[in-house]
Design a protein around this motif. Structure first.
Motif, PDB file in Angstrom:
ATOM      1  N   ILE A  43       0.837  -1.204   0.000  1.00  0.00           N
ATOM      2  CA  ILE A  43       0.000   0.000   0.000  1.00  0.00           C
ATOM      3  C   ILE A  43       0.869   1.250   0.000  1.00  0.00           C
ATOM      4  CG2 ILE A  43      -1.608   1.376   1.393  1.00  0.00           C
ATOM      5  CD1 ILE A  43      -2.918  -1.310   2.214  1.00  0.00           C
ATOM      6  N   ALA A  44       1.910   1.265   0.827  1.00  0.00           N
ATOM      7  CA  ALA A  44       2.813   2.418   0.884  1.00  0.00           C
ATOM      8  C   ALA A  44       3.497   2.642  -0.467  1.00  0.00           C
ATOM      9  CB  ALA A  44       3.847   2.222   1.985  1.00  0.00           C
ATOM     10  N   ARG A  45       3.914   1.561  -1.098  1.00  0.00           N
ATOM     11  CA  ARG A  45       4.561   1.662  -2.410  1.00  0.00           C
ATOM     12  C   ARG A  45       3.577   2.208  -3.451  1.00  0.00           C
ATOM     13  NH1 ARG A  45       4.385  -1.594  -6.535  1.00  0.00           N
ATOM     14  NH2 ARG A  45       3.517  -3.318  -5.349  1.00  0.00           N
ATOM     15  N   ASP A  56       2.971   5.907  -2.968  1.00  0.00           N
ATOM     16  CA  ASP A  56       4.089   6.682  -3.491  1.00  0.00           C
ATOM     17  C   ASP A  56       4.005   6.799  -5.012  1.00  0.00           C
ATOM     18  OD1 ASP A  56       6.601   8.092  -3.144  1.00  0.00           O
ATOM     19  OD2 ASP A  56       7.526   6.343  -4.104  1.00  0.00           O
ATOM     20  N   GLN A  57       3.654   5.695  -5.668  1.00  0.00           N
ATOM     21  CA  GLN A  57       3.497   5.720  -7.126  1.00  0.00           C
ATOM     22  C   GLN A  57       2.374   6.673  -7.528  1.00  0.00           C
ATOM     23  OE1 GLN A  57       2.876   1.748  -8.591  1.00  0.00           O
ATOM     24  NE2 GLN A  57       4.965   1.100  -8.144  1.00  0.00           N
ATOM     25  N   LEU A  58       1.273   6.663  -6.769  1.00  0.00           N
ATOM     26  CA  LEU A  58       0.156   7.553  -7.054  1.00  0.00           C
ATOM     27  C   LEU A  58       0.570   9.010  -6.904  1.00  0.00           C
ATOM     28  CD1 LEU A  58      -2.837   8.103  -7.620  1.00  0.00           C
ATOM     29  CD2 LEU A  58      -3.252   7.795  -5.160  1.00  0.00           C
ATOM     30  N   ARG A  68       3.400  14.369 -11.782  1.00  0.00           N
ATOM     31  CA  ARG A  68       3.687  14.470 -13.222  1.00  0.00           C
ATOM     32  C   ARG A  68       2.505  15.081 -13.971  1.00  0.00           C
ATOM     33  NH1 ARG A  68       5.686   9.268 -12.425  1.00  0.00           N
ATOM     34  NH2 ARG A  68       3.800   8.390 -13.340  1.00  0.00           N
ATOM     35  N   GLU A  69       1.300  14.630 -13.647  1.00  0.00           N
ATOM     36  CA  GLU A  69       0.106  15.144 -14.320  1.00  0.00           C
ATOM     37  C   GLU A  69      -0.090  16.626 -14.023  1.00  0.00           C
ATOM     38  OE1 GLU A  69      -2.894  12.530 -12.810  1.00  0.00           O
ATOM     39  OE2 GLU A  69      -2.192  10.837 -14.009  1.00  0.00           O
ATOM     40  N   ALA A  70       0.101  17.018 -12.761  1.00  0.00           N
ATOM     41  CA  ALA A  70      -0.072  18.421 -12.383  1.00  0.00           C
ATOM     42  C   ALA A  70       0.958  19.304 -13.085  1.00  0.00           C
ATOM     43  CB  ALA A  70       0.050  18.566 -10.863  1.00  0.00           C
TER      44      ALA A  70
END
Length: 98
Positions: A12-14, A17-19, A25-27
């Motif tokens: 979940i933590a990983r 972090d990916q999210l 990047r999107e912002a």
């Protein structure tokens, strides 16, 4: 075999972090595009700008483009007409806060 809860928490933590990295990047991408379009030079309320972005997103998704309950959602404009806020611009920091 079931995963132990510690492994699930690590996963979940990983994923969180990916999210976060993907959202950053999107912002940054949207922010660069907004600045190129001149939106960083005009002062506008963040709620108004968000409503305009939601309308644009709706048009690209094939919907009617209505904003989600925010003020200035388009009452009084003809269908398909872009909101004045998109044509006039936005505060520079708004796009990068997404």
């Amino acid at each position: 075999m079931k995963k132990p809860s510690s492994k699930i928490r690590e996963e979940i933590a990983r994923l969180q972090d990916q999210l976060k990295q993907a959202e950053t990047r999107e912002a940054e991408r949207i922010g660069r595009i907004a600045l190129k379009a001149g939106l960083g030079e005009i002062e506008i309320e963040e709620a108004t700008l968000q409503a305009a972005f939601e309308e644009i997103a709706g048009r690209f998704r094939g919907g009617k483009g209505a904003a989600t309950g925010k003020r200035n959602t388009g009452e009084g404009r003809s269908a398909g007409a872009p909101p004045a806020t998109v044509a006039t611009g936005a505060a520079a920091g708004s796009a990068s806060e997404a």
